[in-house]
Write a protein that holds these residues in place. Structure first.
Motif, PDB file in Angstrom:
ATOM      1  N   LEU A 149       0.826  -1.207   0.000  1.00 26.22           N
ATOM      2  CA  LEU A 149       0.000   0.000   0.000  1.00 26.22           C
ATOM      3  C   LEU A 149       0.858   1.254   0.000  1.00 26.22           C
ATOM      4  O   LEU A 149       0.561   2.225  -0.718  1.00 26.22           O
ATOM      5  N   GLU A 150       1.917   1.260   0.790  1.00 26.25           N
ATOM      6  CA  GLU A 150       2.802   2.427   0.847  1.00 26.25           C
ATOM      7  C   GLU A 150       3.512   2.632  -0.488  1.00 26.25           C
ATOM      8  O   GLU A 150       3.715   3.775  -0.928  1.00 26.25           O
ATOM      9  N   ARG A 151       3.875   1.541  -1.161  1.00 23.08           N
ATOM     10  CA  ARG A 151       4.488   1.651  -2.489  1.00 23.08           C
ATOM     11  C   ARG A 151       3.505   2.286  -3.476  1.00 23.08           C
ATOM     12  O   ARG A 151       3.853   3.204  -4.226  1.00 23.08           O
ATOM     13  N   GLU A 152       2.251   1.809  -3.464  1.00 19.24           N
ATOM     14  CA  GLU A 152       1.232   2.363  -4.354  1.00 19.24           C
ATOM     15  C   GLU A 152       0.981   3.837  -4.043  1.00 19.24           C
ATOM     16  O   GLU A 152       0.789   4.653  -4.947  1.00 19.24           O
ATOM     17  N   TYR A 153       1.002   4.172  -2.739  1.00 22.29           N
ATOM     18  CA  TYR A 153       0.760   5.566  -2.327  1.00 22.29           C
ATOM     19  C   TYR A 153       1.851   6.487  -2.856  1.00 22.29           C
ATOM     20  O   TYR A 153       1.563   7.561  -3.402  1.00 22.29           O
ATOM     21  N   HIS A 154       3.105   6.095  -2.704  1.00 17.91           N
ATOM     22  CA  HIS A 154       4.211   6.924  -3.190  1.00 17.91           C
ATOM     23  C   HIS A 154       4.177   7.059  -4.704  1.00 17.91           C
ATOM     24  O   HIS A 154       4.452   8.134  -5.247  1.00 17.91           O
ATOM     25  N   GLU A 155       3.820   5.979  -5.405  1.00 17.61           N
ATOM     26  CA  GLU A 155       3.710   6.057  -6.863  1.00 17.61           C
ATOM     27  C   GLU A 155       2.549   6.958  -7.284  1.00 17.61           C
ATOM     28  O   GLU A 155       2.627   7.664  -8.291  1.00 17.61           O
ATOM     29  N   SER A 156       1.471   6.946  -6.494  1.00 15.94           N
ATOM     30  CA  SER A 156       0.300   7.753  -6.844  1.00 15.94           C
ATOM     31  C   SER A 156       0.579   9.251  -6.718  1.00 15.94           C
ATOM     32  O   SER A 156      -0.122  10.070  -7.325  1.00 15.94           O
ATOM     33  N   LYS A 157       1.600   9.627  -5.958  1.00 15.13           N
ATOM     34  CA  LYS A 157       1.949  11.038  -5.809  1.00 15.13           C
ATOM     35  C   LYS A 157       2.311  11.671  -7.147  1.00 15.13           C
ATOM     36  O   LYS A 157       2.235  12.892  -7.312  1.00 15.13           O
ATOM     37  N   ASN A 158       2.725  10.836  -8.115  1.00 13.84           N
ATOM     38  CA  ASN A 158       3.040  11.349  -9.450  1.00 13.84           C
ATOM     39  C   ASN A 158       1.806  11.929 -10.128  1.00 13.84           C
ATOM     40  O   ASN A 158       1.916  12.706 -11.087  1.00 13.84           O
ATOM     41  N   MET A 159       0.615  11.539  -9.648  1.00 13.39           N
ATOM     42  CA  MET A 159      -0.624  12.044 -10.243  1.00 13.39           C
ATOM     43  C   MET A 159      -0.916  13.479  -9.820  1.00 13.39           C
ATOM     44  O   MET A 159      -1.857  14.094 -10.303  1.00 13.39           O
ATOM     45  N   LEU A 160      -0.113  14.033  -8.895  1.00 12.56           N
ATOM     46  CA  LEU A 160      -0.367  15.373  -8.386  1.00 12.56           C
ATOM     47  C   LEU A 160       0.238  16.475  -9.247  1.00 12.56           C
ATOM     48  O   LEU A 160       0.269  17.627  -8.846  1.00 12.56           O
ATOM     49  N   GLN A 161       0.736  16.112 -10.425  1.00 16.90           N
ATOM     50  CA  GLN A 161       1.216  17.116 -11.367  1.00 16.90           C
ATOM     51  C   GLN A 161       0.018  17.710 -12.102  1.00 16.90           C
ATOM     52  O   GLN A 161      -0.752  16.989 -12.729  1.00 16.90           O
ATOM     53  N   ALA A 162      -0.150  19.034 -12.020  1.00 16.71           N
ATOM     54  CA  ALA A 162      -1.309  19.674 -12.642  1.00 16.71           C
ATOM     55  C   ALA A 162      -1.195  19.648 -14.163  1.00 16.71           C
ATOM     56  O   ALA A 162      -0.093  19.642 -14.723  1.00 16.71           O
ATOM     57  N   GLU A 163      -2.342  19.652 -14.822  1.00 19.91           N
ATOM     58  CA  GLU A 163      -2.390  19.742 -16.280  1.00 19.91           C
ATOM     59  C   GLU A 163      -1.986  21.157 -16.723  1.00 19.91           C
ATOM     60  O   GLU A 163      -2.258  22.145 -16.032  1.00 19.91           O
ATOM     61  N   ASN A 164      -1.336  21.246 -17.882  1.00 17.82           N
ATOM     62  CA  ASN A 164      -0.954  22.550 -18.422  1.00 17.82           C
ATOM     63  C   ASN A 164      -2.173  23.359 -18.858  1.00 17.82           C
ATOM     64  O   ASN A 164      -3.255  22.820 -19.086  1.00 17.82           O
ATOM     65  N   ASN A 165      -1.955  24.686 -18.968  1.00 18.41           N
ATOM     66  CA  ASN A 165      -2.977  25.621 -19.455  1.00 18.41           C
ATOM     67  C   ASN A 165      -4.247  25.601 -18.616  1.00 18.41           C
ATOM     68  O   ASN A 165      -5.357  25.624 -19.131  1.00 18.41           O
ATOM     69  N   ARG A 166      -4.047  25.577 -17.305  1.00 13.21           N
ATOM     70  CA  ARG A 166      -5.164  25.733 -16.374  1.00 13.21           C
ATOM     71  C   ARG A 166      -5.096  27.151 -15.783  1.00 13.21           C
ATOM     72  O   ARG A 166      -4.013  27.663 -15.519  1.00 13.21           O
ATOM     73  N   PHE A 167      -6.268  27.773 -15.592  1.00 10.63           N
ATOM     74  CA  PHE A 167      -6.324  29.174 -15.172  1.00 10.63           C
ATOM     75  C   PHE A 167      -7.117  29.332 -13.877  1.00 10.63           C
ATOM     76  O   PHE A 167      -8.033  28.564 -13.604  1.00 10.63           O
ATOM     77  N   VAL A 168      -6.786  30.395 -13.142  1.00  6.55           N
ATOM     78  CA  VAL A 168      -7.680  30.963 -12.130  1.00  6.55           C
ATOM     79  C   VAL A 168      -7.829  32.438 -12.489  1.00  6.55           C
ATOM     80  O   VAL A 168      -6.859  33.203 -12.429  1.00  6.55           O
ATOM     81  N   ILE A 169      -9.023  32.818 -12.914  1.00  6.51           N
ATOM     82  CA  ILE A 169      -9.292  34.199 -13.320  1.00  6.51           C
ATOM     83  C   ILE A 169     -10.127  34.855 -12.226  1.00  6.51           C
ATOM     84  O   ILE A 169     -11.234  34.405 -11.922  1.00  6.51           O
ATOM     85  N   VAL A 170      -9.589  35.917 -11.618  1.00  4.47           N
ATOM     86  CA  VAL A 170     -10.267  36.615 -10.527  1.00  4.47           C
ATOM     87  C   VAL A 170     -10.495  38.064 -10.955  1.00  4.47           C
ATOM     88  O   VAL A 170      -9.545  38.839 -11.085  1.00  4.47           O
ATOM     89  N   GLU A 171     -11.752  38.434 -11.175  1.00  4.07           N
ATOM     90  CA  GLU A 171     -12.078  39.738 -11.738  1.00  4.07           C
ATOM     91  C   GLU A 171     -11.966  40.871 -10.723  1.00  4.07           C
ATOM     92  O   GLU A 171     -11.791  42.028 -11.114  1.00  4.07           O
ATOM     93  N   ASN A 172     -12.047  40.544  -9.425  1.00  3.71           N
ATOM     94  CA  ASN A 172     -12.039  41.608  -8.431  1.00  3.71           C
ATOM     95  C   ASN A 172     -10.855  41.469  -7.474  1.00  3.71           C
ATOM     96  O   ASN A 172      -9.865  42.172  -7.611  1.00  3.71           O
ATOM     97  N   VAL A 173     -10.903  40.512  -6.519  1.00  4.48           N
ATOM     98  CA  VAL A 173      -9.840  40.456  -5.509  1.00  4.48           C
ATOM     99  C   VAL A 173      -9.684  39.048  -4.938  1.00  4.48           C
ATOM    100  O   VAL A 173     -10.659  38.308  -4.806  1.00  4.48           O
ATOM    101  N   ILE A 174      -8.435  38.694  -4.625  1.00  2.00           N
ATOM    102  CA  ILE A 174      -8.131  37.518  -3.797  1.00  2.00           C
ATOM    103  C   ILE A 174      -7.682  38.057  -2.443  1.00  2.00           C
ATOM    104  O   ILE A 174      -6.704  38.798  -2.358  1.00  2.00           O
ATOM    105  N   TYR A 175      -8.380  37.678  -1.392  1.00  2.00           N
ATOM    106  CA  TYR A 175      -8.060  38.170  -0.050  1.00  2.00           C
ATOM    107  C   TYR A 175      -6.957  37.333   0.601  1.00  2.00           C
ATOM    108  O   TYR A 175      -6.662  36.207   0.174  1.00  2.00           O
ATOM    109  N   SER A 176      -6.359  37.902   1.635  1.00  2.00           N
ATOM    110  CA  SER A 176      -5.379  37.146   2.422  1.00  2.00           C
ATOM    111  C   SER A 176      -6.066  35.946   3.067  1.00  2.00           C
ATOM    112  O   SER A 176      -7.267  35.969   3.318  1.00  2.00           O
ATOM    113  N   GLY A 177      -5.285  34.900   3.317  1.00  3.62           N
ATOM    114  CA  GLY A 177      -5.865  33.673   3.868  1.00  3.62           C
ATOM    115  C   GLY A 177      -6.240  32.670   2.808  1.00  3.62           C
ATOM    116  O   GLY A 177      -6.760  31.597   3.103  1.00  3.62           O
ATOM    117  N   VAL A 178      -5.971  33.007   1.540  1.00  2.00           N
ATOM    118  CA  VAL A 178      -6.303  32.123   0.422  1.00  2.00           C
ATOM    119  C   VAL A 178      -5.047  31.393  -0.059  1.00  2.00           C
ATOM    120  O   VAL A 178      -3.987  32.002  -0.212  1.00  2.00           O
TER     121      VAL A 178
END
Length: 209
Positions: A149-178
Motif C-alpha cells: 500500500l505504501e508503495r502504491e501511495y508513493h507512486e500515486s503522488k506522481n498524479m499530483l502534477q497539474a495539467e498545463n494551461n489551467r487558469f484561475v481568473i479573478v475579476e475583483n480580488v483575492i483576499y489574504s488567507g487564500v
C-alpha cells in the motif's frame, strides 16, 4: 455540513453553502460558494453579482473564473486546480487504507506482547503458543500488505502534477488567507490582498498577469 450532491453532468446553482458537492462536468454558480467542499472534474465558473468563493476546500480539474476568493476577514480558503478530483480520491483512499492497516498492526503487536507474557507465566501453554503463531502469520501478512500500500501511495503522488494551461481568473480580488495550488505548485496570498489577477499554470510554473 449536511447537504450533499453528486452530479454526473454539469451543475447549475444559485449558491452553495456548507455542502459537499461532486460534479463530473462543470459547475456554474450564480452567486456564492461558501464553506463547502467542492470537487469539479471540469471548470468552476461563478458569474453573478457576487460570484465569490469563500472558505472551504475546492478541487477543480479544469479552470476557475470568479470575482472574489476569500473574504476581508481572512477566512481560510483552499483551491486545488488542474487535477482530476478522482485522482485525489484514489490517493485519499490509499492513505485511509494505510492508516487502517497500521492500526491493525499496532493492535496485533499489543496482543502478541500480551500472549508472550501469558506463555512465560503459564509455562509454555500449547494454546498460547498456537495463538502466538497464528498472530505472527497475520502480522507478517499485514506487514507485507502495508508495504504494498505504501508503495502504491508513493507512486500515486506522481498524479499530483497539474495539467498545463489551467487558469484561475479573478475579476475583483483575492483576499489574504487564500491558498491556490496547481498540483504541488502553490500560490499563497500573503498579508496584502491581490486585485484583478489571472494565474496560469504551464510547464511547472504559475504565471501571474
Amino acid at each position: 455540513n449536511e447537504g450533499a450532491i453528486e452530479c454526473n453532468g454539469d451543475l447549475y446553482t444559485r449558491f452553495i453553502e456548507g455542502a459537499k458537492v461532486i460534479v463530473n462536468g462543470s459547475c456554474f454558480a450564480e452567486e456564492s460558494i461558501m464553506n463547502s467542499h467542492i470537487q469539479v472534474k471540469k471548470n468552476l465558473i461563478c458569474v453573478g453579482r457576487r460570484a465569490d468563493i469563500i472558505g472551504g476546500h475546492s478541487i477543480v480539474g479544469g479552470s476557475i473564473r470568479c470575482k472574489k476568493i476569500g473574504s476581508s476577514f481572512g477566512v481560510k480558503t483552499e483551491l486545488l486546480v488542474g487535477i482530476d478530483p478522482e485522482k485525489i480520491r484514489i490517493i485519499e483512499g490509499l492513505q485511509k487504507n494505510i492508516d487502517a492497516k497500521k492500526e491493525m498492526i499496532g493492535r496485533l503487536n499489543h496482543s502478541l506482547s500480551e500472549t508472550e507474557k501469558n506463555i512465560k507465566s503459564s509455562g509454555d501453554s500449547e494454546i498460547e503458543i498456537d495463538k502466538k503463531n497464528k498472530m505472527l502469520v497475520l502480522l507478517y501478512r499485514f506487514t507485507d500488505e502495508l508495504s504494498e500500500l505504501e508503495r502504491e501511495y508513493h507512486e500515486s503522488k506522481n498524479m499530483l502534477q497539474a495539467e498545463n494551461n489551467r487558469f484561475v481568473i479573478v475579476e475583483n480580488v483575492i483576499y489574504s488567507g487564500v491558498t491556490i495550488r496547481f498540483g504541488v505548485e502553490e500560490y499563497n496570498v500573503g498579508a496584502i490582498d491581490v486585485s484583478k489577477i489571472i494565474l496560469k499554470y504551464n510547464n511547472g510554473k504559475i504565471i501571474e498577469s
